[in-house]
Structures are given as C-alpha cells and as structure tokens.
Design a protein around this motif. Sequence first.
Motif, PDB file in Angstrom:
ATOM      1  N   HIS A 293     -10.130  17.393  12.710  1.00  0.00           N
ATOM      2  CA  HIS A 293     -10.706  16.936  13.846  1.00  0.00           C
ATOM      3  C   HIS A 293     -10.812  15.449  13.786  1.00  0.00           C
ATOM      4  N   MET A 294     -10.507  14.745  12.651  1.00  0.00           N
ATOM      5  CA  MET A 294     -10.686  13.320  12.697  1.00  0.00           C
ATOM      6  C   MET A 294      -9.551  12.565  13.792  1.00  0.00           C
ATOM      7  N   THR A 295     -10.002  11.499  14.466  1.00  0.00           N
ATOM      8  CA  THR A 295      -9.498  11.191  15.708  1.00  0.00           C
ATOM      9  C   THR A 295      -8.024  10.178  15.069  1.00  0.00           C
ATOM     10  N   ASP A 296      -7.117   9.977  16.117  1.00  0.00           N
ATOM     11  CA  ASP A 296      -5.799   9.281  15.714  1.00  0.00           C
ATOM     12  C   ASP A 296      -6.139   8.056  15.009  1.00  0.00           C
ATOM     13  N   ASP A 297      -7.301   7.245  15.700  1.00  0.00           N
ATOM     14  CA  ASP A 297      -7.569   5.848  14.869  1.00  0.00           C
ATOM     15  C   ASP A 297      -8.218   6.098  13.642  1.00  0.00           C
ATOM     16  N   GLU A 298      -8.945   6.938  13.386  1.00  0.00           N
ATOM     17  CA  GLU A 298      -9.485   7.143  12.142  1.00  0.00           C
ATOM     18  C   GLU A 298      -8.342   7.298  11.079  1.00  0.00           C
ATOM     19  N   LEU A 299      -7.592   8.465  11.496  1.00  0.00           N
ATOM     20  CA  LEU A 299      -6.300   8.611  10.570  1.00  0.00           C
ATOM     21  C   LEU A 299      -5.436   7.610  10.380  1.00  0.00           C
ATOM     22  N   LYS A 300      -5.017   6.806  11.451  1.00  0.00           N
ATOM     23  CA  LYS A 300      -4.524   5.584  11.282  1.00  0.00           C
ATOM     24  C   LYS A 300      -4.874   4.700  10.306  1.00  0.00           C
ATOM     25  N   ALA A 301      -6.154   4.321  10.523  1.00  0.00           N
ATOM     26  CA  ALA A 301      -6.915   3.680   9.477  1.00  0.00           C
ATOM     27  C   ALA A 301      -6.730   3.909   8.206  1.00  0.00           C
ATOM     28  N   ILE A 302      -6.879   5.252   7.934  1.00  0.00           N
ATOM     29  CA  ILE A 302      -6.871   5.840   6.462  1.00  0.00           C
ATOM     30  C   ILE A 302      -5.300   5.657   5.887  1.00  0.00           C
ATOM     31  N   TYR A 303      -4.280   6.070   6.802  1.00  0.00           N
ATOM     32  CA  TYR A 303      -3.076   5.783   6.481  1.00  0.00           C
ATOM     33  C   TYR A 303      -2.773   4.289   6.125  1.00  0.00           C
ATOM     34  N   LYS A 304      -3.199   3.403   7.005  1.00  0.00           N
ATOM     35  CA  LYS A 304      -3.036   2.006   6.612  1.00  0.00           C
ATOM     36  C   LYS A 304      -3.747   1.565   5.169  1.00  0.00           C
ATOM     37  N   PHE A 305      -4.882   2.039   4.829  1.00  0.00           N
ATOM     38  CA  PHE A 305      -5.618   1.726   3.762  1.00  0.00           C
ATOM     39  C   PHE A 305      -4.689   2.386   2.659  1.00  0.00           C
ATOM     40  N   LEU A 306      -4.096   3.432   2.797  1.00  0.00           N
ATOM     41  CA  LEU A 306      -3.488   3.949   1.387  1.00  0.00           C
ATOM     42  C   LEU A 306      -2.281   3.192   1.132  1.00  0.00           C
ATOM     43  N   GLN A 307      -1.556   2.592   2.290  1.00  0.00           N
ATOM     44  CA  GLN A 307      -0.442   1.921   2.022  1.00  0.00           C
ATOM     45  C   GLN A 307      -0.772   0.533   1.072  1.00  0.00           C
ATOM     46  N   THR A 308      -2.000   0.157   1.226  1.00  0.00           N
ATOM     47  CA  THR A 308      -2.384  -1.138   0.372  1.00  0.00           C
ATOM     48  C   THR A 308      -2.823  -0.817  -0.869  1.00  0.00           C
ATOM     49  N   LEU A 309      -2.633   0.180  -1.231  1.00  0.00           N
ATOM     50  CA  LEU A 309      -3.148   0.671  -2.701  1.00  0.00           C
ATOM     51  C   LEU A 309      -2.045   0.443  -3.805  1.00  0.00           C
ATOM     52  N   LYS A 310      -2.524  -0.054  -4.982  1.00  0.00           N
ATOM     53  CA  LYS A 310      -1.558  -0.169  -6.013  1.00  0.00           C
ATOM     54  C   LYS A 310      -0.549   0.929  -6.392  1.00  0.00           C
ATOM     55  N   PRO A 311       0.722   0.713  -6.275  1.00  0.00           N
ATOM     56  CA  PRO A 311       1.320   2.006  -6.670  1.00  0.00           C
ATOM     57  C   PRO A 311       1.323   2.555  -8.026  1.00  0.00           C
ATOM     58  N   VAL A 312       1.085   3.580  -8.221  1.00  0.00           N
ATOM     59  CA  VAL A 312       0.987   4.130  -9.579  1.00  0.00           C
ATOM     60  C   VAL A 312       1.871   5.401  -9.572  1.00  0.00           C
ATOM     61  N   LYS A 313       2.473   5.458 -10.693  1.00  0.00           N
ATOM     62  CA  LYS A 313       3.321   6.503 -11.145  1.00  0.00           C
ATOM     63  C   LYS A 313       2.702   7.839 -11.163  1.00  0.00           C
ATOM     64  N   THR A 314       3.073   9.091 -10.777  1.00  0.00           N
ATOM     65  CA  THR A 314       2.311  10.240 -10.636  1.00  0.00           C
ATOM     66  C   THR A 314       2.380  10.614 -12.068  1.00  0.00           C
ATOM     67  N   LYS A 315       1.412  11.295 -12.723  1.00  0.00           N
ATOM     68  CA  LYS A 315       1.342  11.781 -13.983  1.00  0.00           C
ATOM     69  C   LYS A 315       2.163  13.236 -13.992  1.00  0.00           C
ATOM     70  N   THR A 316       2.836  13.372 -14.967  1.00  0.00           N
ATOM     71  CA  THR A 316       3.715  14.769 -15.154  1.00  0.00           C
ATOM     72  C   THR A 316       2.654  15.814 -14.973  1.00  0.00           C
ATOM     73  N   GLY A 317       2.928  17.060 -13.898  1.00  0.00           N
ATOM     74  CA  GLY A 317       2.409  18.064 -13.987  1.00  0.00           C
ATOM     75  C   GLY A 317       1.606  17.885 -12.765  1.00  0.00           C
ATOM     76  N   SER A 318       1.295  16.653 -12.037  1.00  0.00           N
ATOM     77  CA  SER A 318       0.529  16.712 -10.850  1.00  0.00           C
ATOM     78  C   SER A 318       1.518  16.934  -9.557  1.00  0.00           C
TER      79      SER A 318
END
Length: 313
Positions: A288-313
Amino acid sequence: MKRIKKVLAWTGILLLVLILGIGVIAATRQNQKYEAPYPDIKASADPAVIAKGRHLVLNVAHCIGCHSTANVDSIDFNTVDVPLSGGRLFDLPVGKIYSKNITPDTETGIGNYSDAEIARALYYGVHPDGTVVYDFMPFHNVSKEDMTAIISYLRTQKPVKNNVPENKLNVIGNLVKAFMIEPVGPEGEIPATVKKDTTAEYGRYLAMYVAECNGCHTERNMAGAFVGEPFAGGKPMEAKGYPSLTPPNLTPDPSSRIYGWSQETFINRFRMGKLIPYSHMHWSSFKHMTDDELKAIYKFLQTLKPVKTKTGS
Ligand code: HEC
Ligand code: HEC
C-alpha cells in the motif's frame, strides 16, 4: 600429579567465582534505568495529520505487522480496523519477546503515557519506566512531523484491553542484555520535517528509518548491531515448520536478486503483495505504499555500493 590436581582445583574455583561474578553483575543489570530527553511532540486532532499517521502506521512503518496477532495478510486492514493490541511473540535465541499493546487503553496499553513518553520510547529506546526498549523498531530518525502524525493516529484508536505477557529472556539473553544492549537513539539531529518527493534522499529516509528495509536486508549480529555491507542481504530467517528465507541482496550488483529490475517492475512487485506465504517481509503493508514512496526507495537502492551476493543467499 598432586600439583597438577591442585592447579586444576584452583582453576575450577577461579572459573566458578568468575561465572558467579558475571551472573551477579548480569542480574543487577536486568532492570537498569536510562535517561533520555523528552521530545517536544504533541499529538494533533487535525484529520489530515491523522490520515498521514494512519498511512505510516498501517503501511510504510508497518506497526500493524508487529503490534497485532491477527493474520494481517488475510485482512484488508486499510478498510477493516485491526487493533494494535500487541502480544505478538518474537521467539528468539535470546528469549521470548512480546510486542506491546499500543492502543489507548489506560491499564494495558499506552493510554497513560504522554505524547513525549511515547516519542521518547521510539526516538531514544527508553520505555516510560526508564528501562531499555529492545531495538525492534528503526524510528530513531523519523522527522518530528511524521512522529507527530504517527502518535496522533495512535490516539484515535479504540482502546483495547489486552494484557501482554512479560518478556522472558533466557541465560544467553540475560548476558546479552547486561553486556551488549543499550538504548539506541538518533544519529545526529532529528529533522523537523523531511521533503516528501521521489528522490533517492527521501528513499533513504524511508528505507532506513521508516520501512526498515535495512533491518532485514543487512546482516546483523545477535544483539541486533549491523555487521554486513548495507543492503547486501540479511541472515536467513526461520519460520517454524517452513524452510528459512534469506532477505536478498538489494544492491545494484549483477549478482543481486533485483539487478536489472526497472522502476516499473519494482513497483509492480510490491503491488502483488506476499507471494511466499511464510515470508517475514511485511508485503501486506508495503504493497500500500504510494508510487512516489516506492519510486524514491527504488532510486535510493540504485545509489548503493554494488556488493556481490554471498553464496547461499
Ligand atoms: C518489527 C516489529 C515492530 C514494528 C514494525 C513496530 N514495533 Fe513497536 N514494539 C515492538 C516490540 C517487540 C516492542 C517491545 C520491546 C520491548 O519489550 O522492549 C515494541 C514496543 C513499542 C512501544 C513501547 C511501548 C511501551 O509500553 O513501552 C511503542 C510505543 C511502540 N512499540 C510503538 C510502535 C509504533 C508506533 C510502530 C510503527 C510506527 C511500531 N511500534 C512498529 C515491535 C515492533
Ligand atoms: C521483516 C524482514 C524484511 C523487511 C522489513 C523487508 N524485507 Fe524484503 N525480503 C525479506 C525476505 C525474507 C525476502 C525473501 C522472501 C520474499 O521474497 O518474500 C525479501 C524479499 C525482498 C525482495 C525480492 C522479492 C522477489 O519477489 O524476489 C525485494 C525487492 C525486497 N525484499 C525489498 C524490500 C524493501 C524495499 C523493503 C523496505 C520497504 C523490504 N524489502 C523490507 C525480508 C524483509
């Protein structure tokens, strides 16, 4: 031979004294009281403020997912009132912890707490009686405007009498509490307001302090402290009788579950709600989050330092 026995005996006695000593210190620290400021927050009766608070409580900050024992996945709680009367059990390696009754009942809920006492518990991790609030909730840096909205909504609920069981820590829990747990408070100054738009900055605010995406999607230790790379995937989560699920890596690395997802795919995934019925993620709120809230979260995730997934995750 005799000497060795004597040394062993003394070592045993020393160890016993040490263990007893630790036990005594741990016991005296169980009900330790802490000081923290009383924030300048006053609930409002303005319907627009209450409506904002309701959206935060039910959806973004998903208070309902923890402060109700109802199966919130099967109830449309945005149209049917589900009381936040607490009692949800968190059965952890440190013991049994129950969420509190946060309806305005004066005996078993928060009816007798002042607005400042509730805000202090959420910002500074100190219960009205001065004891530590276990850090289940990430709201230490929520803006004063949003905190006012949340508390304003809490005040409008119907009071429900529900005596929640006392928390029961085990021996490990008592030690963790005595030596590793302290009230968690805000990082820096609490903002008066945060601009609600679709920027990564607002997304960071939501993901870190309101929706608590990082609480599950970043690895933590037994005391709840963050030990992994931010958003690179959490610890496997157990649900009794079901296979464990690992909160996936959300950083923009090619090994991440959501690598290559467009903003639209991301928003659509949230609209679908819970797909794995025993998932711990509060999809029923987040959908039920608004489109704007989800857009903002999506944009934030794109700014994170890329980290390789640990095996098993
Ligand atoms: C992840 C689960 C979780 C979420 C989400 C959550 N809570 Fe809690 N809350 C708890 C638990 C568990 C406790 C009890 C902690 C303790 O015993 O120290 C608690 C305690 C509290 C207390 C302290 C009550 C008292 O009697 O001292 C308040 C107030 C509170 N929550 C309000 C909220 C509000 C408001 C929200 C949403 C904005 C919320 N909680 C979201 C799990 C949660
Ligand atoms: C209580 C823990 C918890 C919280 C809080 C949480 N997640 Fe999750 N998340 C999980 C788990 C566990 C899974 C894997 C199971 C599943 O897909 O439901 C998951 C899966 C996901 C997925 C992959 C879904 C798929 O279909 O592959 C995305 C995307 C995601 N989370 C994003 C978020 C975002 C964004 C937030 C904050 C708004 C968030 N999560 C908050 C535990 C959590």
